[in-house]
Design a protein around this motif. Structure first.
Motif, PDB file in Angstrom:
ATOM      1  N   ALA A 107     -36.366  13.489 -13.259  1.00 25.62           N
ATOM      2  CA  ALA A 107     -35.556  12.123 -12.949  1.00 25.62           C
ATOM      3  C   ALA A 107     -35.514  11.362 -14.143  1.00 25.62           C
ATOM      4  O   ALA A 107     -34.521  10.953 -14.615  1.00 25.62           O
ATOM      5  N   ASP A 108     -36.573  11.458 -14.940  1.00 24.97           N
ATOM      6  CA  ASP A 108     -36.711  10.655 -16.189  1.00 24.97           C
ATOM      7  C   ASP A 108     -35.992  11.166 -17.213  1.00 24.97           C
ATOM      8  O   ASP A 108     -35.221  10.606 -18.020  1.00 24.97           O
ATOM      9  N   ALA A 109     -36.084  12.585 -17.304  1.00 28.69           N
ATOM     10  CA  ALA A 109     -35.150  13.422 -18.152  1.00 28.69           C
ATOM     11  C   ALA A 109     -33.849  13.130 -18.077  1.00 28.69           C
ATOM     12  O   ALA A 109     -33.098  12.987 -18.953  1.00 28.69           O
ATOM     13  N   ALA A 110     -33.483  13.284 -16.501  1.00 30.69           N
ATOM     14  CA  ALA A 110     -31.817  13.093 -16.628  1.00 30.69           C
ATOM     15  C   ALA A 110     -31.195  11.522 -16.601  1.00 30.69           C
ATOM     16  O   ALA A 110     -30.565  11.579 -17.286  1.00 30.69           O
ATOM     17  N   LYS A 111     -32.370  10.621 -16.381  1.00 27.10           N
ATOM     18  CA  LYS A 111     -32.181   9.153 -16.719  1.00 27.10           C
ATOM     19  C   LYS A 111     -31.732   9.128 -18.239  1.00 27.10           C
ATOM     20  O   LYS A 111     -30.787   8.595 -18.694  1.00 27.10           O
ATOM     21  N   LYS A 112     -32.863   9.886 -19.037  1.00 26.31           N
ATOM     22  CA  LYS A 112     -32.890   9.801 -20.617  1.00 26.31           C
ATOM     23  C   LYS A 112     -31.371  10.294 -21.057  1.00 26.31           C
ATOM     24  O   LYS A 112     -30.768   9.994 -21.900  1.00 26.31           O
ATOM     25  N   ALA A 113     -31.075  11.519 -20.329  1.00 23.49           N
ATOM     26  CA  ALA A 113     -29.996  12.171 -20.717  1.00 23.49           C
ATOM     27  C   ALA A 113     -28.605  11.476 -20.553  1.00 23.49           C
ATOM     28  O   ALA A 113     -27.462  11.420 -21.302  1.00 23.49           O
ATOM     29  N   ARG A 114     -28.605  10.586 -19.265  1.00 20.05           N
ATOM     30  CA  ARG A 114     -27.561   9.826 -19.069  1.00 20.05           C
ATOM     31  C   ARG A 114     -27.129   8.718 -19.893  1.00 20.05           C
ATOM     32  O   ARG A 114     -26.108   8.447 -20.384  1.00 20.05           O
ATOM     33  N   GLU A 115     -28.467   8.148 -20.249  1.00 19.32           N
ATOM     34  CA  GLU A 115     -28.516   7.083 -21.161  1.00 19.32           C
ATOM     35  C   GLU A 115     -27.973   7.612 -22.564  1.00 19.32           C
ATOM     36  O   GLU A 115     -27.106   6.972 -23.044  1.00 19.32           O
ATOM     37  N   GLN A 116     -28.495   8.759 -22.823  1.00 16.18           N
ATOM     38  CA  GLN A 116     -28.123   9.306 -24.276  1.00 16.18           C
ATOM     39  C   GLN A 116     -26.525   9.622 -24.299  1.00 16.18           C
ATOM     40  O   GLN A 116     -25.930   9.495 -25.048  1.00 16.18           O
ATOM     41  N   GLU A 117     -26.083  10.275 -23.091  1.00 15.86           N
ATOM     42  CA  GLU A 117     -24.606  10.572 -22.953  1.00 15.86           C
ATOM     43  C   GLU A 117     -23.650   9.314 -22.992  1.00 15.86           C
ATOM     44  O   GLU A 117     -22.709   9.336 -23.632  1.00 15.86           O
ATOM     45  N   GLN A 118     -24.365   8.298 -22.344  1.00 15.92           N
ATOM     46  CA  GLN A 118     -23.506   6.900 -22.285  1.00 15.92           C
ATOM     47  C   GLN A 118     -23.497   6.503 -23.570  1.00 15.92           C
ATOM     48  O   GLN A 118     -22.423   5.754 -24.067  1.00 15.92           O
ATOM     49  N   ALA A 119     -24.506   6.506 -24.329  1.00 20.86           N
ATOM     50  CA  ALA A 119     -24.621   6.107 -25.567  1.00 20.86           C
ATOM     51  C   ALA A 119     -23.724   6.683 -26.528  1.00 20.86           C
ATOM     52  O   ALA A 119     -22.983   6.074 -27.447  1.00 20.86           O
ATOM     53  N   ALA A 178     -16.355   3.457 -29.697  1.00 23.61           N
ATOM     54  CA  ALA A 178     -16.453   2.628 -30.915  1.00 23.61           C
ATOM     55  C   ALA A 178     -15.733   3.161 -32.202  1.00 23.61           C
ATOM     56  O   ALA A 178     -15.067   2.620 -32.963  1.00 23.61           O
ATOM     57  N   GLU A 179     -16.088   4.548 -32.562  1.00 22.66           N
ATOM     58  CA  GLU A 179     -15.447   5.273 -33.702  1.00 22.66           C
ATOM     59  C   GLU A 179     -14.158   5.436 -33.345  1.00 22.66           C
ATOM     60  O   GLU A 179     -13.226   5.239 -34.485  1.00 22.66           O
ATOM     61  N   ARG A 180     -13.569   5.504 -32.292  1.00 27.18           N
ATOM     62  CA  ARG A 180     -12.257   5.858 -32.011  1.00 27.18           C
ATOM     63  C   ARG A 180     -11.506   4.408 -32.023  1.00 27.18           C
ATOM     64  O   ARG A 180     -10.460   4.429 -32.669  1.00 27.18           O
ATOM     65  N   LYS A 181     -12.096   3.375 -31.614  1.00 29.26           N
ATOM     66  CA  LYS A 181     -11.511   2.087 -31.815  1.00 29.26           C
ATOM     67  C   LYS A 181     -11.455   1.718 -33.307  1.00 29.26           C
ATOM     68  O   LYS A 181     -10.370   1.279 -33.753  1.00 29.26           O
ATOM     69  N   GLN A 182     -12.322   1.896 -34.186  1.00 27.80           N
ATOM     70  CA  GLN A 182     -12.522   1.678 -35.472  1.00 27.80           C
ATOM     71  C   GLN A 182     -11.552   2.527 -36.241  1.00 27.80           C
ATOM     72  O   GLN A 182     -10.735   2.144 -37.155  1.00 27.80           O
ATOM     73  N   GLN A 183     -11.391   3.947 -35.762  1.00 26.71           N
ATOM     74  CA  GLN A 183     -10.352   4.780 -36.486  1.00 26.71           C
ATOM     75  C   GLN A 183      -8.992   4.339 -36.051  1.00 26.71           C
ATOM     76  O   GLN A 183      -8.000   4.170 -37.024  1.00 26.71           O
ATOM     77  N   ILE A 207     -20.874   8.447 -25.521  1.00 27.47           N
ATOM     78  CA  ILE A 207     -19.639   7.939 -25.230  1.00 27.47           C
ATOM     79  C   ILE A 207     -19.413   6.728 -25.920  1.00 27.47           C
ATOM     80  O   ILE A 207     -18.137   6.524 -26.266  1.00 27.47           O
ATOM     81  N   GLU A 208     -20.180   5.684 -25.621  1.00 29.55           N
ATOM     82  CA  GLU A 208     -19.965   4.325 -26.345  1.00 29.55           C
ATOM     83  C   GLU A 208     -19.780   4.635 -27.799  1.00 29.55           C
ATOM     84  O   GLU A 208     -18.739   3.735 -28.230  1.00 29.55           O
TER      85      GLU A 208
END
Length: 322
Positions: free
Chosen positions: A89-101, A108-113, A103-104
């Motif tokens: 569960a912790d690994a999945a949570k960290k993976a979700r947080e990493q994936e969310q980061a 942000a890069e897309r908006k900057q571009q 994606i964000e």
């Protein structure tokens, strides 16, 4: 809660097995047989039934220990399973947080571009607009230069023609003067001949009258020639003044086909002492007045009689477009 439910079932099974073993041991004892004294004695001597009970109790204890060990192993496995589930569960949570980061970050890069692309497009558009404006400015400057060059050539051509006309008029005046002198010589000869021939006084008077009439006609011709010459000079300087005004005139498309009447007073050196507009388009009048004031001095003749005609001059200013 789920772990506790899983532990209850083995405990219940263990308790049931304990009760079953105890019941089986109890059933193995023969309560209906009435032993004889001999049997009792033997039994008392060997005590096998007691030994059987002790052996069965050991089995029960061993079985209970095994159940406890199984339960402990099940508890250990359950704790390990729970720990693995928490780790997953912790690994999945960290993976979700990493994936969310991630994606964000990508967003942000897309908006900057997109922002950089918009800025680049805006800069390119501004550069194109500036280049177009500079090109239009250069074209306008070239057109003005060509117009001024054309006006200068026209003014020079007009001045050349006026000069040629003036020279022709001067030649005509010189010829008239020579003819006049010739007539005067003829008069003198006529008088001498009259005196020599002793013509009558009436004939002399007639000749004098004719001579006076001829001189008057000649004077009139000379005056007319001079007036014509003055008019020619006036026209020439008017053309030069108009050319000077045109060179200093700031053109506007709203002035096309329009005109303005202008009255100018000039000093002997050509300095503009007064400018008055007496009728015409207001825009053209303002532009003409500004052009005259900008010039400051206008062409004038050094001849006094020509200057007298130029010192208070009226012109009609018509903006000239290519």
């Amino acid at each position: 809660m789920a772990g506790q439910a899983d532990f209850k079932l083995p405990l219940m099974i263990s308790a049931a097995l304990h009760l079953g073993v105890i019941g089986a041991l109890a059933l193995n004892v023969d309560f209906s047989h009435k032993p004889s004294h001999t049997t009792v004695a033997v039994s008392a001597a060997k005590a096998p039934p007691v030994q059987a009970v002790v052996v069965d109790q050991q089995k029960v204890q061993d079985y209970v220990q095994k159940l406890k060990a199984d339960k402990a192993e099940a508890d250990r496995k359950e704790r390990a399973r729970q720990a693995e589930l928490e780790r997953q569960a912790d690994a999945a949570k960290k993976a979700r947080e990493q994936e969310q980061a991630r994606i964000e970050k990508l967003a942000a890069e897309r908006k900057q571009q997109e922002l950089e692309a918009k800025q680049a497009a805006s800069a390119a558009k501004a550069a194109q607009l500036k280049a177009r404006q500079e090109k239009e400015k250069a074209q306008k400057a070239e057109a003005e230069r060509k117009l001024k060059e054309q006006q200068r050539q026209q003014a020079e051509e007009a001045a050349r023609k006026a000069q040629e006309k003036r020279k022709a008029e001067e030649a005509a005046a010189q010829k008239a003067e020579a003819e006049r002198k010739a007539r005067e010589d003829a008069e003198r000869k006529a008088k001498a001949a009259a005196e020599r021939k002793a013509r009558a006084e009436a004939e002399r008077r007639r000749q004098e009258q004719e001579l006076a009439a001829a001189m008057a006609a000649e004077q009139s011709a000379v005056s007319a020639a001079r007036n014509k010459q003055l008019q020619s000079e006036l026209d020439r300087y008017k053309a030069m003044i108009a050319s000077t005004i045109q060179r200093n005139l700031v053109l506007d498309e709203a002035m096309r086909g329009k005109s303005c009447k202008v009255g100018i007073k000039l000093a002997p050196d050509g300095f503009v002492t007064s400018v008055q507009t007496s009728g015409g388009d207001p825009v053209v009048c303002r532009a003409a007045k500004a052009a005259i004031n900008k010039a400051g001095r206008l062409p004038v003749s050094s001849e006094a009689d020509v200057y007298q005609l130029l010192k208070d001059i009226n012109l009609v200013v018509r903006p000239e477009f290519n």
